[in-house]
Scaffold this motif. Structure first.
Motif, PDB file in Angstrom:
ATOM      1  N   UNK A 217       1.004  -1.126   0.067  1.00  0.00           N
ATOM      2  CA  UNK A 217       0.023  -0.062   0.104  1.00  0.00           C
ATOM      3  C   UNK A 217       0.902   1.047  -0.130  1.00  0.00           C
ATOM      4  N   UNK A 218       1.057   1.787  -1.256  1.00  0.00           N
ATOM      5  CA  UNK A 218       1.956   3.052  -1.195  1.00  0.00           C
ATOM      6  C   UNK A 218       1.594   4.050  -0.512  1.00  0.00           C
ATOM      7  N   UNK A 248     -10.386   6.800   0.314  1.00  0.00           N
ATOM      8  CA  UNK A 248     -11.171   5.666   1.066  1.00  0.00           C
ATOM      9  C   UNK A 248     -10.860   4.572   0.627  1.00  0.00           C
ATOM     10  N   UNK A 249     -10.087   3.744   1.608  1.00  0.00           N
ATOM     11  CA  UNK A 249      -9.841   2.214   1.457  1.00  0.00           C
ATOM     12  C   UNK A 249     -10.965   1.496   0.925  1.00  0.00           C
ATOM     13  N   UNK A 280      -6.367  -0.972  -2.745  1.00  0.00           N
ATOM     14  CA  UNK A 280      -7.143  -0.200  -3.910  1.00  0.00           C
ATOM     15  C   UNK A 280      -7.812   1.223  -2.876  1.00  0.00           C
ATOM     16  N   UNK A 281      -7.688   2.349  -3.577  1.00  0.00           N
ATOM     17  CA  UNK A 281      -8.458   3.487  -2.832  1.00  0.00           C
ATOM     18  C   UNK A 281      -9.426   4.161  -3.931  1.00  0.00           C
ATOM     19  N   UNK A 313      -7.726   8.255  -7.423  1.00  0.00           N
ATOM     20  CA  UNK A 313      -6.967   7.164  -6.935  1.00  0.00           C
ATOM     21  C   UNK A 313      -7.014   6.173  -7.842  1.00  0.00           C
ATOM     22  N   UNK A 314      -6.863   4.906  -7.605  1.00  0.00           N
ATOM     23  CA  UNK A 314      -6.424   3.718  -8.261  1.00  0.00           C
ATOM     24  C   UNK A 314      -7.765   2.837  -8.464  1.00  0.00           C
TER      25      UNK A 314
END
Length: 390
Positions: A217-218, A248-249, A280-281, A313-314
């Motif tokens: 988790x970067x 948000x995770x 993922x966020x 985010x990703x």
């Protein structure tokens, strides 16, 4: 007096004729000289001579091209054929495969810095010199064999970044985790993501794998690996805060297998040789509010309002409800709700169509606005901005 004049003119004419004959053979003589140096492996002399040769070829090529044009205009086909033949001959003065191999053999025995410089020259001037760095990802286990490779070819000495685990999209259940690259299978000589210099000759690097489950988790800095795992083992899933700033995770994802672990998962049951999970966020931000064609907001007019929302985010975000409001009792908003069906990572949508009406004396005031965004999971983001009243 007349005889003396003839005697004086003749040597000049003879001298000019001799110079013309010599000039016409310059490129040919230089190429023969270069060929001799190249076959002997005399690198420095070959490079200097080749530089002179290229300059001479350029001059003689220009002359031959002018002759072609002149012959064509005058319908002098004999002169035309001669000039075209000269052009073909000049284009043939290139470095051959045998010359390339002879020069490379000497270059490989030079000191490192000089070898790289000379190899770069050879790469730029010989089409027969193109060293290849091959990356082999092959692996085999009981009942499973994986064979894949790709190649890189750039100028010797330039940096090449070796792939890391994050760059790959292979089945991690079968391959496990990439731990490095080796000159021989099984040995780690270089780390994933390491920069190396392009070698002077063809080389193959072998991917080195190990059984492992990783969580990275970067954003929060989590980087956890459990090694020596086997099929059916249970490993703990790292705990991540639900909210990290505006992000948000949203769980964990292994792009190599498509496996997803929700934010509430506490353990993972290993499949095959491992997995590589990325956090993922979801995150949304608002930017570029505009009231064009107005530079500022006048009173008692319907002023268009627009802005951009972006997924920063990703993880993709679906079912986004957008609501616009203001804490000022002097501001009314027409058409204050919008809907965006989906935003993929690093994509954006333009929201326009809302209109604002300002009443009362507000000259020069900053008018506050709030944008509330809610997705289909019930996660909420807010963003504020202000507009200057006219």
């Amino acid at each position: 007096m007349s005889d003396n004049k003839k005697i004086f003119v003749f040597p000049i004419v003879l001298l000019l004729s001799t110079m013309m004959v010599f000039a016409a053979s310059d490129a040919s003589e230089l190429y023969q000289k270069f060929s001799s140096y190249a076959s002997e492996g005399a690198v420095a002399e070959a490079i200097d001579t080749y530089s002179d040769l290229q300059q001479r070829i350029g001059k003689e090529t220009d002359t031959a091209k002018k002759s072609v044009e002149k012959a064509y205009k005058k319908n002098n086909w004999e002169l035309y054929r001669e000039a075209v033949t000269d052009l073909r001959t000049l284009s043939g003065y290139s470095i051959t495969k045998d010359q390339t191999n002879a020069l490379l053999s000497s270059i490989l025995n030079e000191d490192s810095s000089k070898a790289i410089a000379d190899a770069s020259w050879l790469y730029e001037n010989s089409r027969y010199y193109r060293p290849v760095l091959k990356l082999s990802y092959s692996s085999s286990n009981e009942g499973y064999s994986f064979n894949y490779s790709n190649s890189v070819s750039v100028k010797p000495g330039l940096s090449v970044m070796l792939p890391s685990q994050e760059d790959l999209n292979f089945n991690t259940n079968r391959l496990g985790r990439l731990v490095g690259w080796g000159l021989v299978p099984g040995n780690v000589d270089y780390l994933p993501g390491q920069e190396i210099s392009m070698p002077l000759t063809d080389m193959t690097l072998f991917a080195v794998w190990e059984n492992a489950v990783t969580f990275k988790d970067d954003l929060s800095g989590i980087d956890v690996s459990t090694t020596d795992v086997k099929d059916g083992d249970t490993v703990s899933v790292p705990v991540v805060e639900k909210q990290n700033g505006s992000a948000i995770f949203a769980g964990w994802y292994d792009s190599g297998t498509g496996e997803y672990l929700g934010p509430e998962e506490e353990t993972y049951s290993v499949r095959g040789n491992g997995a590589s999970f990325q956090a993922l966020y979801k995150a949304l931000e608002v930017s570029d509010p505009t009231t064009a064609p107005y530079d500022s907001v006048p009173s008692n007019a319907q002023v268009p309002l627009g802005f951009t929302i972006r997924n920063t985010a990703n993880e993709s975000i679906a079912g986004i409800k957008i609501e616009i409001s203001s804490s000022s009792d002097k501001v009314s908003i027409i058409d204050d709700s919008y809907y965006v069906s989906r935003l993929n990572p690093d994509s954006s949508a333009t929201v326009k169509g809302a209109r604002i009406v300002v009443s009362g004396a507000v000259s020069g005031e900053d008018l506050p606005f709030l944008v509330t965004m809610t997705d289909s999971d019930g996660d909420v983001w807010t963003s504020t901005f202000s507009l200057k009243a006219k």
